[in-house]
Design an enzyme around this catalytic site. Sequence first.
Site, PDB file in Angstrom:
ATOM      1  N   SER A  21      32.135 -22.458  25.068  1.00  0.00           N
ATOM      2  CA  SER A  21      32.346 -21.310  24.177  1.00  0.00           C
ATOM      3  C   SER A  21      33.818 -20.921  24.013  1.00  0.00           C
ATOM      4  O   SER A  21      34.226 -20.572  22.899  1.00  0.00           O
ATOM      5  CB  SER A  21      31.523 -20.111  24.655  1.00  0.00           C
ATOM      6  OG  SER A  21      30.161 -20.422  24.526  1.00  0.00           O
ATOM      7  N   LYS A  70      20.920 -13.722  31.748  1.00  0.00           N
ATOM      8  CA  LYS A  70      20.435 -13.284  30.433  1.00  0.00           C
ATOM      9  C   LYS A  70      19.375 -12.171  30.497  1.00  0.00           C
ATOM     10  O   LYS A  70      19.295 -11.331  29.612  1.00  0.00           O
ATOM     11  CB  LYS A  70      19.888 -14.474  29.638  1.00  0.00           C
ATOM     12  CG  LYS A  70      20.988 -15.401  29.140  1.00  0.00           C
ATOM     13  CD  LYS A  70      20.453 -16.459  28.203  1.00  0.00           C
ATOM     14  CE  LYS A  70      21.574 -17.376  27.758  1.00  0.00           C
ATOM     15  NZ  LYS A  70      21.156 -18.366  26.777  1.00  0.00           N
ATOM     16  N   ASN A  91      22.041 -12.609  25.091  1.00  0.00           N
ATOM     17  CA  ASN A  91      23.144 -13.579  25.245  1.00  0.00           C
ATOM     18  C   ASN A  91      24.460 -13.036  24.681  1.00  0.00           C
ATOM     19  O   ASN A  91      25.489 -13.697  24.788  1.00  0.00           O
ATOM     20  CB  ASN A  91      22.795 -14.936  24.614  1.00  0.00           C
ATOM     21  CG  ASN A  91      23.018 -14.956  23.123  1.00  0.00           C
ATOM     22  OD1 ASN A  91      22.877 -13.930  22.452  1.00  0.00           O
ATOM     23  ND2 ASN A  91      23.375 -16.098  22.584  1.00  0.00           N
ATOM     24  N   ASP A 106      20.553 -16.651  20.341  1.00  0.00           N
ATOM     25  CA  ASP A 106      20.114 -18.037  20.595  1.00  0.00           C
ATOM     26  C   ASP A 106      19.047 -18.487  19.589  1.00  0.00           C
ATOM     27  O   ASP A 106      19.147 -19.550  18.992  1.00  0.00           O
ATOM     28  CB  ASP A 106      19.538 -18.176  22.010  1.00  0.00           C
ATOM     29  CG  ASP A 106      20.614 -18.226  23.083  1.00  0.00           C
ATOM     30  OD1 ASP A 106      21.733 -18.691  22.795  1.00  0.00           O
ATOM     31  OD2 ASP A 106      20.331 -17.797  24.221  1.00  0.00           O
ATOM     32  N   GLY A 131       8.726 -27.102  27.069  1.00  0.00           N
ATOM     33  CA  GLY A 131       9.576 -26.264  27.913  1.00  0.00           C
ATOM     34  C   GLY A 131       9.319 -24.814  27.554  1.00  0.00           C
ATOM     35  O   GLY A 131       9.177 -24.480  26.369  1.00  0.00           O
ATOM     36  N   ALA A 132       9.221 -23.963  28.588  1.00  0.00           N
ATOM     37  CA  ALA A 132       8.958 -22.535  28.326  1.00  0.00           C
ATOM     38  C   ALA A 132       9.957 -21.678  29.089  1.00  0.00           C
ATOM     39  O   ALA A 132       9.615 -20.607  29.592  1.00  0.00           O
ATOM     40  CB  ALA A 132       7.523 -22.192  28.719  1.00  0.00           C
ATOM     41  N   GLY A 134      14.182 -20.045  29.250  1.00  0.00           N
ATOM     42  CA  GLY A 134      14.918 -19.037  28.479  1.00  0.00           C
ATOM     43  C   GLY A 134      15.154 -19.432  27.035  1.00  0.00           C
ATOM     44  O   GLY A 134      14.942 -18.624  26.120  1.00  0.00           O
ATOM     45  N   ALA A 135      15.584 -20.660  26.801  1.00  0.00           N
ATOM     46  CA  ALA A 135      15.897 -21.083  25.434  1.00  0.00           C
ATOM     47  C   ALA A 135      14.616 -21.140  24.600  1.00  0.00           C
ATOM     48  O   ALA A 135      14.590 -20.699  23.439  1.00  0.00           O
ATOM     49  CB  ALA A 135      16.595 -22.434  25.446  1.00  0.00           C
ATOM     50  N   GLY A 245      21.174 -30.486  19.503  1.00  0.00           N
ATOM     51  CA  GLY A 245      21.361 -29.061  19.774  1.00  0.00           C
ATOM     52  C   GLY A 245      22.733 -28.476  19.470  1.00  0.00           C
ATOM     53  O   GLY A 245      22.944 -27.281  19.678  1.00  0.00           O
TER      54      GLY A 245
END
Length: 279
Positions: A21, A70, A91, A106, A131-132, A134-135, A245
Amino acid sequence: MITGMTKIVGIFGYPIEHTLSPFMHNAAFEALGLDYCYIPFSVHPDNLRSAAAAIRILNIVGVNITIPHKEAIIPYLDGLDREAELIGAVNTVLNKDGKLIGYNTDGRGFIKSLKEEGGVNPKGESVMIIGAGGAARAIAFSLAIEGVDKIFINDIISEKAKELSCAVSTKTSTEAIHIKDLKEGIGETDVLINATPLGMKKKDPLPIATDLLSQGLFVYDIVYNPPETSLLREAKKRCSKTLGGLGMLLYQGALSFKIWTGIEPPVDVMRKAIESKIV
Ligand code: NAP
């Protein structure tokens, strides 16, 4: 150059050394001639409360929040925007005259990438998320806000997929179904999303068996490093379209930039800055 007038933004995470970032935001500030500086802050979980207080004390304009803070940051904020509240994670924090407001860019970053780079409008589509974590949570709620028809959710820990499906179905008008076996929903799926870390390491197995990849399926892998994961390589041979991504990373950053500065960011400059670090 840092001056007495320079405005500070940054990122809280632990560890933080890997973050891309600062490259993306500082390149954007420089391109626009804005007197801002983006700094990485290594914040140990034990110090999160003090770090949040320091945003006010040091008059920091805002920060990004990354793993593992987060969700934990929320009790130290003064308010949440609608999406962050729905997702239950933040975020981006804006210091608005001493009040700390939490946002989550996000999911919206993912949607912007899917629409602008992938040419896919998810409204009315069926989506599968592997996938479950944060994202996946941010993506699932943002897809629901966009009006997707159905979301199939899978995780190695079945309870996590069940909890997220239940939260999405209860809080939005989208039907989310937790699946133990990817075969259960793949026939109905238009967009397949890998939201696991699988693909980051060379020796990682694929998140889905290749015989379940078929023509007509759009495959989005949120892993951005490497830019082309083995899932994307396999999907390119069999499916209609694929996307990595990087765009999600880019657009979540661009949305944070706008929240802090009120100015439209130079997305191309930001893209080049991160591409130069991962390609
Ligand atoms: P996370 O919270 O750890 O979630 C990942 C989830 O996937 C975990 O629940 C994990 O289970 C599960 N999982 C692992 N292998 C699986 C498999 N084979 N099948 C089904 N589920 C599986 O991580 P995250 O923060 O959501 O991030 C996930 C990935 O997305 C990371 O690689 C991260 O770098 C990337 N990411 C990209 C962006 C972007 O802007 N492009 C943004 C955020 C994250 P366990 O906990 O049991 O391992």
